[in-house]
Structure formats: C-alpha cells, structure tokens
Design a protein around this motif. Structure first.
Motif, PDB file in Angstrom:
ATOM      1  N   TYR A  92      18.596 -81.502 118.987  1.00 47.52           N
ATOM      2  CA  TYR A  92      17.230 -81.754 119.457  1.00 47.52           C
ATOM      3  C   TYR A  92      16.212 -81.035 118.555  1.00 47.52           C
ATOM      4  O   TYR A  92      15.195 -81.614 118.180  1.00 47.52           O
ATOM      5  CB  TYR A  92      17.102 -81.285 120.906  1.00 47.52           C
ATOM      6  CG  TYR A  92      15.796 -81.667 121.567  1.00 47.52           C
ATOM      7  CD1 TYR A  92      15.679 -82.871 122.247  1.00 47.52           C
ATOM      8  CD2 TYR A  92      14.699 -80.822 121.525  1.00 47.52           C
ATOM      9  CE1 TYR A  92      14.491 -83.225 122.866  1.00 47.52           C
ATOM     10  CE2 TYR A  92      13.505 -81.165 122.132  1.00 47.52           C
ATOM     11  CZ  TYR A  92      13.398 -82.363 122.798  1.00 47.52           C
ATOM     12  OH  TYR A  92      12.212 -82.705 123.408  1.00 47.52           O
ATOM     13  N   GLU A  93      16.502 -79.789 118.217  1.00 45.06           N
ATOM     14  CA  GLU A  93      15.599 -79.029 117.340  1.00 45.06           C
ATOM     15  C   GLU A  93      15.472 -79.675 115.964  1.00 45.06           C
ATOM     16  O   GLU A  93      14.390 -79.674 115.374  1.00 45.06           O
ATOM     17  CB  GLU A  93      16.074 -77.584 117.217  1.00 45.06           C
ATOM     18  CG  GLU A  93      15.874 -76.781 118.495  1.00 45.06           C
ATOM     19  CD  GLU A  93      16.537 -75.411 118.459  1.00 45.06           C
ATOM     20  OE1 GLU A  93      17.388 -75.159 117.578  1.00 45.06           O
ATOM     21  OE2 GLU A  93      16.208 -74.600 119.343  1.00 45.06           O
ATOM     22  N   THR A  94      16.561 -80.242 115.460  1.00 48.20           N
ATOM     23  CA  THR A  94      16.505 -80.963 114.184  1.00 48.20           C
ATOM     24  C   THR A  94      15.585 -82.173 114.317  1.00 48.20           C
ATOM     25  O   THR A  94      14.774 -82.452 113.425  1.00 48.20           O
ATOM     26  CB  THR A  94      17.917 -81.404 113.748  1.00 48.20           C
ATOM     27  OG1 THR A  94      18.725 -80.233 113.571  1.00 48.20           O
ATOM     28  CG2 THR A  94      17.886 -82.210 112.465  1.00 48.20           C
ATOM     29  N   ALA A  95      15.689 -82.889 115.424  1.00 45.47           N
ATOM     30  CA  ALA A  95      14.831 -84.049 115.659  1.00 45.47           C
ATOM     31  C   ALA A  95      13.360 -83.643 115.661  1.00 45.47           C
ATOM     32  O   ALA A  95      12.527 -84.292 115.012  1.00 45.47           O
ATOM     33  CB  ALA A  95      15.204 -84.721 116.969  1.00 45.47           C
ATOM     34  N   VAL A  96      13.036 -82.570 116.374  1.00 43.33           N
ATOM     35  CA  VAL A  96      11.650 -82.106 116.450  1.00 43.33           C
ATOM     36  C   VAL A  96      11.160 -81.672 115.068  1.00 43.33           C
ATOM     37  O   VAL A  96      10.032 -82.005 114.661  1.00 43.33           O
ATOM     38  CB  VAL A  96      11.494 -80.956 117.468  1.00 43.33           C
ATOM     39  CG1 VAL A  96      10.107 -80.331 117.387  1.00 43.33           C
ATOM     40  CG2 VAL A  96      11.780 -81.446 118.884  1.00 43.33           C
ATOM     41  N   ARG A  97      11.983 -80.946 114.342  1.00 39.47           N
ATOM     42  CA  ARG A  97      11.589 -80.443 113.019  1.00 39.47           C
ATOM     43  C   ARG A  97      11.245 -81.598 112.067  1.00 39.47           C
ATOM     44  O   ARG A  97      10.180 -81.605 111.450  1.00 39.47           O
ATOM     45  CB  ARG A  97      12.698 -79.555 112.453  1.00 39.47           C
ATOM     46  CG  ARG A  97      12.318 -78.845 111.181  1.00 39.47           C
ATOM     47  CD  ARG A  97      13.324 -77.782 110.743  1.00 39.47           C
ATOM     48  NE  ARG A  97      14.715 -78.202 110.809  1.00 39.47           N
ATOM     49  CZ  ARG A  97      15.594 -77.811 111.739  1.00 39.47           C
ATOM     50  NH1 ARG A  97      15.235 -76.980 112.691  1.00 39.47           N
ATOM     51  NH2 ARG A  97      16.845 -78.236 111.714  1.00 39.47           N
TER      52      ARG A  97
ATOM     53  N   SER B 214      14.483 -89.258 114.219  1.00 40.89           N
ATOM     54  CA  SER B 214      14.239 -88.315 115.316  1.00 40.89           C
ATOM     55  C   SER B 214      14.507 -88.961 116.665  1.00 40.89           C
ATOM     56  O   SER B 214      15.094 -88.337 117.554  1.00 40.89           O
ATOM     57  CB  SER B 214      12.808 -87.780 115.247  1.00 40.89           C
ATOM     58  OG  SER B 214      12.638 -86.982 114.088  1.00 40.89           O
ATOM     59  N   GLY B 215      14.088 -90.212 116.822  1.00 39.94           N
ATOM     60  CA  GLY B 215      14.308 -90.896 118.097  1.00 39.94           C
ATOM     61  C   GLY B 215      15.777 -90.968 118.463  1.00 39.94           C
ATOM     62  O   GLY B 215      16.159 -90.712 119.613  1.00 39.94           O
ATOM     63  N   SER B 216      16.621 -91.315 117.488  1.00 37.28           N
ATOM     64  CA  SER B 216      18.056 -91.389 117.786  1.00 37.28           C
ATOM     65  C   SER B 216      18.626 -90.008 118.086  1.00 37.28           C
ATOM     66  O   SER B 216      19.464 -89.862 118.982  1.00 37.28           O
ATOM     67  CB  SER B 216      18.813 -92.054 116.634  1.00 37.28           C
ATOM     68  OG  SER B 216      18.757 -91.274 115.457  1.00 37.28           O
TER      69      SER B 216
END
Length: 132
Positions: A38-43, A84-86
């Motif tokens: 999740y943090e990777t997606a946000v970043r 990010s969505g995935s």
C-alpha cells in the motif's frame, strides 16, 4: 494545460488522503506485507501526481513539444490508475475479499506507462521551436 494543474491538485489530494488512511487506519486491517504494498502505491501515486504538476509548468516553457507533454500526462495519469490502483486493490484484498489475481499483470503495465511518460518528457525538449 490548466487541466494538468487541476489533475495534479486532485491526484495530490487523493494521494494525501489515501496515505493518511494507510498510516492511521490500515494497520489493524491488513498484514505488514500488505501495508508495504500500500505504501508503495501511495509513493508512486504521489511522485506521478507531482510529475503531472511539473507538466503543467513545462507546458509554459518555450521550445517544449506540447504534444509529447500531453502524451506524458496521459501516461502518468493512466500509470497511476493501473500501477497504484492495482496495488491499492491488492493490498486491501484482506478487507474487500475480491479476487485480484488478474491485477498481477496490470501493475507492470502501469509501471511501463510511468517509464514511457518520463521518456516523453525527455523527448519534449525540442531543439527546433517550430516543433513546439
């Protein structure tokens, strides 16, 4: 290119809201590995929201190829959605319980769109002002 500034602001606000949710509401709901995803997606969401804002500024610079900047904008926006969505959906599977196996191949397509967007920014620097 006002639309890229608006998109930058909207995507930036969403990234902050999702980041806050991840930091404050997610720890009790999913595993540590899911939080890392999740943090990777946000970043990457945030990085590319900022890049979209940069495109709005670059659109004002003489000699920049506007068509290539627009392609970069498309790549970054779609990349956020796919990459990010995935990752958001994958990391929250423990909460929503939906089948997400199909998302595995979608994430790298989003990453490739990020790369393509940066290539378009590179190529947008025109040596000939007639091509701007």
């Amino acid at each position: 290119m006002q639309n890229s500034i608006r998109l930058f602001a909207l995507l930036g606000a969403v990234a902050v809201a999702l980041g806050a949710f991840g930091a404050h509401g997610l720890r009790e709901l999913v595993s540590e590995g899911a939080i890392t995803t999740y943090e990777t997606a946000v970043r990457y969401h945030f990085y590319h929201a900022l890049a979209i804002g940069l495109l709005g500024v670059l659109h004002l610079v003489p000699g920049m190829n506007k068509r290539r900047l627009n392609r970069a904008l498309w790549c970054f926006g779609t990349g956020i959605l796919l990459f990010s969505g995935s990752l958001y959906l994958l990391s929250l599977q423990e909460v929503h319980g939906l089948p997400v196996a199909i998302l595995g191949p979608i994430t790298p397509i989003g990453g490739l769109l990020f790369i393509a967007g940066w290539v378009f920014v590179f190529l947008a620097v025109s040596r000939d002002p007639r091509h701007a």
